[in-house]
Design a protein around this motif. Structure first.
Motif, PDB file in Angstrom:
ATOM      1  N   TRP A  79      33.793 115.343 -31.452  1.00  0.00           N
ATOM      2  CA  TRP A  79      35.089 114.749 -31.791  1.00  0.00           C
ATOM      3  C   TRP A  79      35.235 113.286 -31.380  1.00  0.00           C
ATOM      4  O   TRP A  79      36.155 112.612 -31.807  1.00  0.00           O
ATOM      5  CB  TRP A  79      36.230 115.568 -31.174  1.00  0.00           C
ATOM      6  N   GLY A  80      34.374 112.774 -30.497  1.00  0.00           N
ATOM      7  CA  GLY A  80      34.516 111.394 -30.054  1.00  0.00           C
ATOM      8  C   GLY A  80      33.758 111.121 -28.770  1.00  0.00           C
ATOM      9  O   GLY A  80      32.694 111.701 -28.536  1.00  0.00           O
ATOM     10  N   SER A  81      34.313 110.261 -27.917  1.00  0.00           N
ATOM     11  CA  SER A  81      33.582 109.847 -26.724  1.00  0.00           C
ATOM     12  C   SER A  81      34.534 109.491 -25.574  1.00  0.00           C
ATOM     13  O   SER A  81      35.728 109.286 -25.786  1.00  0.00           O
ATOM     14  CB  SER A  81      32.692 108.640 -27.045  1.00  0.00           C
ATOM     15  N   ILE A  82      33.947 109.416 -24.366  1.00  0.00           N
ATOM     16  CA  ILE A  82      34.695 109.055 -23.162  1.00  0.00           C
ATOM     17  C   ILE A  82      33.836 108.150 -22.293  1.00  0.00           C
ATOM     18  O   ILE A  82      32.637 108.380 -22.142  1.00  0.00           O
ATOM     19  CB  ILE A  82      35.074 110.296 -22.326  1.00  0.00           C
ATOM     20  N   LYS A  83      34.461 107.143 -21.704  1.00  0.00           N
ATOM     21  CA  LYS A  83      33.852 106.334 -20.644  1.00  0.00           C
ATOM     22  C   LYS A  83      34.744 106.477 -19.425  1.00  0.00           C
ATOM     23  O   LYS A  83      35.923 106.115 -19.472  1.00  0.00           O
ATOM     24  CB  LYS A  83      33.755 104.859 -21.048  1.00  0.00           C
ATOM     25  N   TRP A  84      34.193 107.020 -18.337  1.00  0.00           N
ATOM     26  CA  TRP A  84      34.954 107.199 -17.100  1.00  0.00           C
ATOM     27  C   TRP A  84      34.799 105.962 -16.230  1.00  0.00           C
ATOM     28  O   TRP A  84      33.721 105.684 -15.731  1.00  0.00           O
ATOM     29  CB  TRP A  84      34.478 108.442 -16.349  1.00  0.00           C
ATOM     30  N   GLY A  85      35.865 105.216 -16.024  1.00  0.00           N
ATOM     31  CA  GLY A  85      35.829 103.998 -15.219  1.00  0.00           C
ATOM     32  C   GLY A  85      36.017 104.247 -13.737  1.00  0.00           C
ATOM     33  O   GLY A  85      35.457 103.535 -12.909  1.00  0.00           O
ATOM     34  N   VAL A  86      36.831 105.256 -13.398  1.00  0.00           N
ATOM     35  CA  VAL A  86      37.072 105.594 -11.996  1.00  0.00           C
ATOM     36  C   VAL A  86      36.826 107.086 -11.812  1.00  0.00           C
ATOM     37  O   VAL A  86      37.469 107.906 -12.467  1.00  0.00           O
ATOM     38  CB  VAL A  86      38.516 105.251 -11.556  1.00  0.00           C
ATOM     39  N   GLY A 119      39.746 107.259 -17.356  1.00  0.00           N
ATOM     40  CA  GLY A 119      38.757 106.947 -18.381  1.00  0.00           C
ATOM     41  C   GLY A 119      39.393 106.631 -19.712  1.00  0.00           C
ATOM     42  O   GLY A 119      40.572 106.913 -19.945  1.00  0.00           O
ATOM     43  N   GLU A 120      38.590 106.023 -20.581  1.00  0.00           N
ATOM     44  CA  GLU A 120      39.021 105.754 -21.945  1.00  0.00           C
ATOM     45  C   GLU A 120      38.431 106.816 -22.858  1.00  0.00           C
ATOM     46  O   GLU A 120      37.220 107.055 -22.860  1.00  0.00           O
ATOM     47  CB  GLU A 120      38.572 104.371 -22.415  1.00  0.00           C
ATOM     48  N   GLN A 143      40.329 105.106 -35.129  1.00  0.00           N
ATOM     49  CA  GLN A 143      40.129 105.859 -33.895  1.00  0.00           C
ATOM     50  C   GLN A 143      41.433 105.943 -33.095  1.00  0.00           C
ATOM     51  O   GLN A 143      42.225 105.011 -33.094  1.00  0.00           O
ATOM     52  CB  GLN A 143      39.046 105.213 -33.039  1.00  0.00           C
ATOM     53  N   LEU A 144      41.620 107.080 -32.447  1.00  0.00           N
ATOM     54  CA  LEU A 144      42.724 107.285 -31.511  1.00  0.00           C
ATOM     55  C   LEU A 144      42.163 106.998 -30.126  1.00  0.00           C
ATOM     56  O   LEU A 144      41.230 107.669 -29.686  1.00  0.00           O
ATOM     57  CB  LEU A 144      43.235 108.722 -31.616  1.00  0.00           C
ATOM     58  N   ARG A 145      42.668 105.956 -29.466  1.00  0.00           N
ATOM     59  CA  ARG A 145      42.174 105.558 -28.143  1.00  0.00           C
ATOM     60  C   ARG A 145      43.232 105.869 -27.104  1.00  0.00           C
ATOM     61  O   ARG A 145      44.397 105.501 -27.258  1.00  0.00           O
ATOM     62  CB  ARG A 145      41.822 104.075 -28.127  1.00  0.00           C
ATOM     63  N   LEU A 146      42.800 106.555 -26.038  1.00  0.00           N
ATOM     64  CA  LEU A 146      43.700 106.992 -24.978  1.00  0.00           C
ATOM     65  C   LEU A 146      43.137 106.597 -23.626  1.00  0.00           C
ATOM     66  O   LEU A 146      41.915 106.548 -23.454  1.00  0.00           O
ATOM     67  CB  LEU A 146      43.825 108.519 -24.970  1.00  0.00           C
ATOM     68  N   ILE A 147      44.003 106.377 -22.670  1.00  0.00           N
ATOM     69  CA  ILE A 147      43.606 106.340 -21.269  1.00  0.00           C
ATOM     70  C   ILE A 147      43.958 107.711 -20.707  1.00  0.00           C
ATOM     71  O   ILE A 147      45.109 108.164 -20.855  1.00  0.00           O
ATOM     72  CB  ILE A 147      44.335 105.226 -20.490  1.00  0.00           C
TER      73      ILE A 147
END
Length: 139
Positions: free
Chosen positions: A18-25, A38-39, A102-106
């Motif tokens: 379904w998409g992707s995630i980048k975990w920043g913290v 994450g984003e 794209q739907l972008r979420l924090i």
């Protein structure tokens, strides 16, 4: 000196159908961090199954796109850039992209750690830092 900063190019990307995630913290990146941030990117016409985070509350903040969200017994409700959603721990929820972009979420988990459950998903993949996901068009 303790690291207090993460940069997108230095982060791996977790991908799903379904998409992707980048975990920043995360607590792994910043020992002792009590939250995860994450984003999340949900591709057009995609979403994730209803699920829960038994030990963490979640906040979603929409930064781009539009979609529908469920939380607990609520019916689907529309979400768009600028909206925030609070999901109490243990509450079933889902997110689906209804737009053409794209739907972008924090995503924020408190306490952190709920992100580890995603690693058990059958479509879970990790792309090393610096490499971009490749989304293939279905014919």
């Amino acid at each position: 000196m303790t690291t207090t900063h993460s940069s997108q190019p230095d982060l791996s990307t977790e991908t799903f159908s379904w998409g992707s995630i980048k975990w920043g913290v995360t607590a792994d990146r910043f020992p002792g961090a009590p939250i995860t941030v994450g984003e999340v990117v949900i591709n057009p016409t995609k979403g994730h199954d209803i699920h829960t985070h038994p030990e963490s509350d979640e906040v979603l903040h929409v930064i781009e796109g539009e979609g529908v969200q469920t939380v607990g017994d609520s019916r689907e409700f529309a979400v768009k850039a600028g909206d925030s959603v609070y999901i109490p721990r243990g509450t079933e929820h889902s997110t689906f992209n209804t737009g053409w972009r794209q739907l972008r979420l924090i995503a924020i988990y408190s306490p952190g750690g709920a992100e580890a459950a995603l690693q058990g998903a059958p479509d879970y993949r990790v792309i090393e830092p610096g490499a971009a996901p490749v989304w293939e068009r279905a014919d």
